[in-house]
Write an enzyme that holds these catalytic residues in place. Structure first.
Site, mmCIF file in Angstrom:
data_model
loop_
_atom_site.group_PDB
_atom_site.id
_atom_site.type_symbol
_atom_site.label_atom_id
_atom_site.label_comp_id
_atom_site.label_asym_id
_atom_site.label_seq_id
_atom_site.Cartn_x
_atom_site.Cartn_y
_atom_site.Cartn_z
ATOM 1 N N THR A 137 12.668 45.677 28.430
ATOM 2 C CA THR A 137 12.994 46.925 27.761
ATOM 3 C C THR A 137 14.502 47.141 27.846
ATOM 4 O O THR A 137 15.087 47.035 28.916
ATOM 5 C CB THR A 137 12.257 48.086 28.438
ATOM 6 N N CYS A 144 32.254 39.296 46.591
ATOM 7 C CA CYS A 144 30.895 38.777 46.526
ATOM 8 C C CYS A 144 30.625 37.789 47.641
ATOM 9 O O CYS A 144 29.484 37.509 47.955
ATOM 10 C CB CYS A 144 30.669 38.064 45.207
#
Ligand SMILES: Cc1ncc(COP(=O)(O)O)c(C=O)c1O
Ligand SMILES: Cc1ncc(COP(=O)(O)O)c(C=O)c1O
Ligand code: FES
Ligand code: FES
Lengths: 387, 147, 387, 147
Positions: free
Chosen positions: A238, A326
């Site tokens: 979606t 990260c």
């Protein structure tokens, strides 16, 4: 509020208030699923197309060549894995560089386990790949070249146009990780012969959790997330309507403000670099001086360890990073700094400061003064420093 | 991510410095992260640690554990100092994040190295003390993914 | 405002205002990257852990067993692809059902192309799998059973606990697509022997573009998106902090209100079903009457085509769907309705209405009245109807 | 997704119904989506379509194209009716979404089927008219993914 000078805009940026404003109605009012048939929700389909159009316009691409993803990492994974699978019949060789983001490098490792072969190009001390080495690395079975547009740690901007040209001369696909470049430097996918480009919303004042992959029409890559027919059947799930609206608004904003914004950043950046070089001994600027992201400052300080440095800066309200945010879960020194030839202990003492349009010269002065003091303290405590 | 105690010892480290003509000096490096720690011991004729200093090139946890370890061994006998393990140091600091446990090993190892140096110089044997390795933590931390 | 009765909550839900409220500070204030070391951003790491904790608590899971993703489709893809790769040495056989969401079915097709074998279990006319057929399908080389918790079209709730038991008796991993079930029915991963469970934020009044995958400790699945060390190195990408805060708040809200909310939904649902069955001829309730999602109403009306029906309902302010919204880009009749044995033309004339806590009995009356009128018009126009 | 014209013909379809003892009746089905359309033609001795009616079990586009197609052929000669292609119908409706193009083919085919029925009954040959297939669109639409 406490003093805070945020110099970690390569890790993430503040979502611009106007971007949040644009997103808000899509949570509680226009919350419909764009795949639905009733007008209330189907209108969101056009909203999404509008965002696609904005981004395509900035890149000189076609609207239907922009595919929304959940961020830069997904875009990178998609480009590599799905292209590798789609072109496996042609060959199983991929070319990339040693200084890519882990989203590329770890995906390459994954592909190696699956029988692909990867060539990792070296870089010189400023972080550039060698175009001759690239040319020499291309083989009959090379299917993909993936070289980042601009490096997230040292800010070096690759000669993307030439890379694209070489790729296309040899009939090889060219993907570039544009996560740090989009919104910071002009990009034209046609002139630069780019077949795929990854970007991530939160790196240019858009929301987190949304990104896109540009895929040139005609490139036959399959979907990475299978399921519903969203994104021309290439990326199921979606649609994240508020996120898409947000990245659309942020992209437009980034393009609109780019010239003025980056000019200001460049000025503060160069001021900061010159003060540090003049006033702090045993330092080294990492990356190239000119082919460099407008907001990137990256130094190594000898006899100084990065984490300690960051904590002390934090105590003074300065947010910075050492290597990529990260990878801070890991203890390995930055692979990028090792690749440009820094010895282990010097890579360890590096500091990345990435500015925003809000960073002033006064901020720069405050930061350099703080740095001088902190580095002195740390050096005095170091068993390596004998001054 | 760090406890208050850790932050305190990081920001105000105790016993930073060098001791000239120290009774024992130990320098150890962590192969994993490249950090380095050096401990100086001043030990009297009753084998009591009269003074201790350190220098550390390392992360916040490394600095804090160095500082705490020196505090813990100060005034102790060399045999008592053997009980200042990395666990003891961590406890005294109210804990460390899992990824930083190895840094506390560095402190333990540096003390052991300094004690070894002292023992060698004086032809003494300290019970439980082994010759320090230079690369002490190679391949010792578990990969998170493999649980 | 025009009248709008939103009966497509299985497609997506309105983000609850309190959820949006919770998210807002994380766009423009606490926007830091949780992997960073400085306090301002590192605090977000704990915020994320808090959200993980909330969700884990609801499922009876451990905090570190919850992994955030970009939605249900990604969770489903991850569970299947990565488990298939991780357990390939044990075998290459997977069991699923014919009525799974496309995020499962299309991923299975992808795995089939990569040399895996998939058994698709049949379902009976109410949509239940046959436990004996399941047992018989398990082989030496079966590595994974993936059966959805509750179906998105017809609302049928599978006997999950027994499925899990059978899986574990045979030493096979059990994944369940809980996208429709989470927040609607109580779930306990231990009692139900669930090894992996997918969920999606926007299905329970959370934001779009965020979901999670529960992975039981000890299950060796590798990451699906490679890169940074986020999510215990299993799902790379800068954390979508606002999204995570949103899904955390929505999960808490869903759990807190579940009993009362679903009781109300069930009442309106059953009222609606009984009125339709009494007043509209040639109709058929799809799915089971009791083992059914509290908010799901699904009917087939003979001699009526679905899209026309939806458009006419839309004109009256009623938002509904015919089959899954995700598949509306396709023209094939719903695979779920075919699997429960409906003939092609009857599957074509089905209507799904999925209620929310806001749906009243008055709404139900308005909808049934509208339906009666519309269906009459359509039937009169149909070459199939001879009344 | 639909144009105003499409919505108008969908909501107020022209010529819905049946014609008793029609000159020609054509029923076609779309294998792809299962929709069905039936067209009734009343044709006079000069081969002019005097009246036309339809019944459709199908999507919004199917209803609208049926309605528009009947409007377009009404009053035309059978030969002129042959020019009412799906393209002509779509243009008259200001276009259809790509995924709905096949629905307009249904309308064209239904008219042809009704004309064929008329021609058969009356032993007439209509130029360009071929025997209708029952499954007209099998495998004809391209997969989006394959561009
Ligand atoms: C049962 C089921 N699984 C998976 C999904 C996919 O979820 P999402 O669209 O959020 O990726 C959906 C919703 O469309 C669903 O209903
Ligand atoms: C060059 C580069 N590529 C990819 C990524 C991954 O983007 P994201 O964290 O949004 O998934 C980043 C940011 O961390 C990056 O700097
Ligand atoms: S990370 Fe090197 S000592 Fe802590
Ligand atoms: S979808 Fe069947 S006729 Fe349009």
């Amino acid at each position: 509020m406490e003093k805070r000078i945020y110099l970690d805009n390569a890790a993430t940026t503040k979502t611009a208030p106007e971007v949040v404003e644009a997103m808000l109605p899509y949570f509680t009012e226009h919350y419909g699923n764009p795949s639905s048939i009733y007008g209330f929700a189907a209108a969101n389909k056009e909203v999404i197309t509008g965002c696609r159009e904005k981004i395509a316009g900035i890149l000189g691409a076609k609207t239907e060549e922009i595919y929304f993803t959940a961020g830069g990492s997904e875009s990178d994974n998609w480009a590599l894995v799905a292209a590798a699978e789609a072109y496996a019949a042609k060959g199983k060789h991929i070319i990339t560089s040693r200084i890519e983001h882990h989203a590329i490098l770890h995906t390459c490792e994954y592909l190696e386990k699956r029988g692909y072969e990867v060539t990792y190009l070296d870089v010189d001390e400023a972080g550039f790949i060698d175009l001759e080495q690239l040319r020499a690395a291309i083989r009959e079975d090379t299917i993909l070249i993936s070289i980042m547009f601009a490096n997230n740690e040292i800010g070096t901007i690759q000669p993307v146009e030439q890379i694209g040209q070489i790729a296309h001369e040899h009939g090889v696909l060219f993907h570039t990780d544009g996560v740090q470049a989009f919104g910071q430097v002009p990009i034209c996918v046609d002139e630069m012969h780019i077949d795929m480009l990854s970007a991530s919303g939160h790196k240019f004042n858009g929301p987190k959790g949304i990104g896109f992959l540009y895929i040139r029409k005609g490139v036959k890559i399959r979907s990475f997330i299978h399921g519903g027919a969203q994104e021309r059947k290439r990326r199921a799930g979606t649609e994240n309507v508020p996120g898409i609206v947000g990245i659309g608004a942020a992209a437009e904003r980034a393009a609109r403000t780019m010239e003025e914004r980056t000019a200001r950043e460049r000025e503060v950046r160069d001021y900061m670099i010159s003060r540090i070089e003049k006033e702090i001994p045993y330092c080294r600027l990492n990356g190239d001086r000119t082919m460099r992201l407008p907001n990137n400052v990256n130094f190594s300080f000898r006899f100084v360890e990065g984490e300690s440095l960051l904590i002390r800066l934090d105590r003074k309200g300065i947010c910075a990073s050492s290597g990529s945010a990260c990878t801070s879960g890991s203890l390995d020194p930055s692979h990028v700094l090792l690749a440009i030839g820094l010895p282990h202990e010097i890579a360890h003492g590096s500091l990345r400061m990435t500015l925003s349009e809000e960073t002033t010269k006064e901020d720069a002065d405050y930061v350099v003064d703080a740095l001088k003091e902190i580095i002195q303290i740390q050096r005095e405590m170091s068993p390596l420093y004998e001054d | 991510m760090y406890t208050e105690k850790v932050m305190d010892h990081f920001e105000h480290p105790r016993n930073v410095g060098e001791i000239e003509n120290a009774s024992g000096v130990g320098t150890v490096g962590n192969a994993k992260c490249g950090d380095i720690m050096r401990i100086y011991l001043d030990i009297d004729e009753n084998q009591i640690i009269r003074d201790v200093k350190f220098k550390t090139f390392g992360c916040g946890a490394a600095v804090a554990t160095s500082s705490m370890a020196t505090e813990l061994v100060k005034g102790k006998s060399v045999q008592e100092a053997m009980e200042v393990t990395n666990k003891a140091v961590m406890e005294a600091l109210d804990g460390l994040p899992p990824v930083k446990v190895h840094c506390s090993l560095l402190a333990e190892e540096a003390i052991h190295a300094a004690l070894w140096d002292y023992a060698e110089k004086n032809g003494i044997k300290i019970e439980g003390l082994e010759k320090p390795k230079s690369d002490i933590h190679e391949g010792e931390e578990e990969e998170e993914e493999e649980y």
